[in-house]
Design an enzyme around this catalytic site. Structure first.
Site, PDB file in Angstrom:
ATOM      1  N   HIS A   1     -73.741  97.097 -32.223  1.00 30.04           N
ATOM      2  CA  HIS A   1     -73.053  97.341 -33.270  1.00 30.04           C
ATOM      3  C   HIS A   1     -73.343  99.001 -33.629  1.00 30.04           C
ATOM      4  CE1 HIS A   1     -74.108  93.116 -33.330  1.00 30.04           C
ATOM      5  NE2 HIS A   1     -72.626  93.113 -33.606  1.00 30.04           N
TER       6      HIS A   1
ATOM      7  N   HIS B   1     -66.944  94.327 -34.637  1.00 27.19           N
ATOM      8  CA  HIS B   1     -65.484  94.095 -34.487  1.00 27.19           C
ATOM      9  C   HIS B   1     -64.660  95.421 -34.833  1.00 27.19           C
ATOM     10  CE1 HIS B   1     -66.543  93.207 -38.635  1.00 27.19           C
ATOM     11  NE2 HIS B   1     -65.118  93.238 -39.068  1.00 27.19           N
TER      12      HIS B   1
ATOM     13  N   GLY C   1     -60.480  90.776 -33.616  1.00 16.50           N
ATOM     14  CA  GLY C   1     -59.197  91.171 -34.392  1.00 16.50           C
ATOM     15  C   GLY C   1     -58.268  91.914 -33.560  1.00 16.50           C
TER      16      GLY C   1
ATOM     17  N   SER D   1     -60.579  83.984 -31.588  1.00 15.81           N
ATOM     18  CA  SER D   1     -59.770  83.495 -32.409  1.00 15.81           C
ATOM     19  C   SER D   1     -57.974  83.546 -31.852  1.00 15.81           C
ATOM     20  CB  SER D   1     -59.622  83.671 -33.799  1.00 15.81           C
ATOM     21  OG  SER D   1     -59.543  85.022 -34.208  1.00 15.81           O
TER      22      SER D   1
END
Lengths: 208, 208
Positions: free
Chosen positions: A102, A122, A156, A177
């Site tokens: 991260h 992300h 995303g 997702s």
């Protein structure tokens, strides 16, 4: 380790996984990330994937080095709460190690420790990271340019952002997702696949 | 694998574990069973135990074959939701494998699959198994006599029952709350140690 990584959503059912029988060709790697499942359940998933024709040589399992080694997965994905990269690399040098990072410092450390790639994110606003500020494309670029192992971007990423992500230096991207929550998973998989390959062809990067 | 096995209580703190610095000699094996802890946390526990002078060659870790192998623990304890005994034995033949069983059929299977010992219980009423009927000494006897690998009895065993348990064919016994919840852990450890050794001496069983 470049390419498109599909990561399971942590609550995968056999029915959901069964879709991969016909779709796994659109993914270079499939990460089994099911943190709440037991070792026996994870083994069932690996056996199920193998049973529907997915070579475990394209499967990366989260955290469980033992399963990766014993079932012949190509690699293991390690997080901050997993075993250290150095120890795993020393003991099982043939296993590919992905490290979830991260920050740029964590990326440096992952490379120094012997990781084969990093998962960084992300990048954009993501359903699975509501309320957490995305790191953005510039941070991705700084990270990717600061290490020589591949950076796989996650979080995303919409199909129309694939170019931007790869342009920032990522060697691949991960879908969660975008695939599992898509009303049309096949089309989603194809959209990323085509954009990734288009970018690759344009940039003549044909080496693995 | 005979002797006295101490099993951690699933919520061990460093302070609790630190007691073992002076007491571990009363135990033949120490099982790290901390199911809710991450791989990194489990590694910290193993490092902590090693740091206070406990040889990892007497430590058995629950479920995580990778940690057992990488840290040089003597063995791994596998339950129904762990990796299968056969697979672990095949891959890591030097690792001692304990299997947790609850019936004679499971005991047979554990032996056939290559387990080095079984953990069977709970034998008596136990604080950690409230409301679940204990299996009793006769069931222990049937199990222990039906297999040739050692049966380690667990669950609610008081010091005055050590003889009965060993008389039934168990080659050892495990302590959990009898140690961790004792107001006088040292005395508890000594009580079991002395009774175990007394029984051993009386029965001239000096081979491992």
């Amino acid at each position: 380790m470049k390419g498109i990584h599909l990561i399971t959503n942590g609550k995968s059912t056999k029915k959901e996984l069964a879709q991969l029988r016909t779709m796994h060709h659109y993914f270079d790697y499939i990460h089994v990330r099911e943190k709440s499942k037991t070792a026996a359940e994870l083994m069932q998933i690996l056996d199920f994937l193998a049973g529907i024709g997915i070579p475990l040589s394209k499967v990366i399992i989260n955290d469980r080095v033992d399963l990766a080694v014993m079932k012949g997965c190509t690699g293991v994905q390690l997080a901050y709460n997993s075993l250290p990269v150095t120890l795993v690399k020393k003991q099982f040098p043939d296993l590919k190690i992905g490290k979830s990072v991260h920050s740029i410092e964590e990326a440096w450390k992952a490379e120094k420790d012997g990781a084969d790639f990093i998962l960084y994110g992300h990048i954009y606003h993501s359903k699975s990271k509501q309320g957490v500020k995305p790191r953005g494309i510039q941070a991705l670029q700084r990270v990717a340019k600061s290490i020589s192992i591949p950076t796989i971007a996650v979080g995303g990423i919409h199909p129309e952002q694939v170019e931007e992500v790869l342009g920032a230096g990522a060697k691949g991207l991960a879908m969660i997702s975008a695939f599992w929550e898509s009303p049309a998973p096949l089309q989603a998989a194809k959209a990323y696949y085509e954009r990734f390959n288009h970018w690759e062809e344009e940039h003549f990067e044909r080496t693995l």
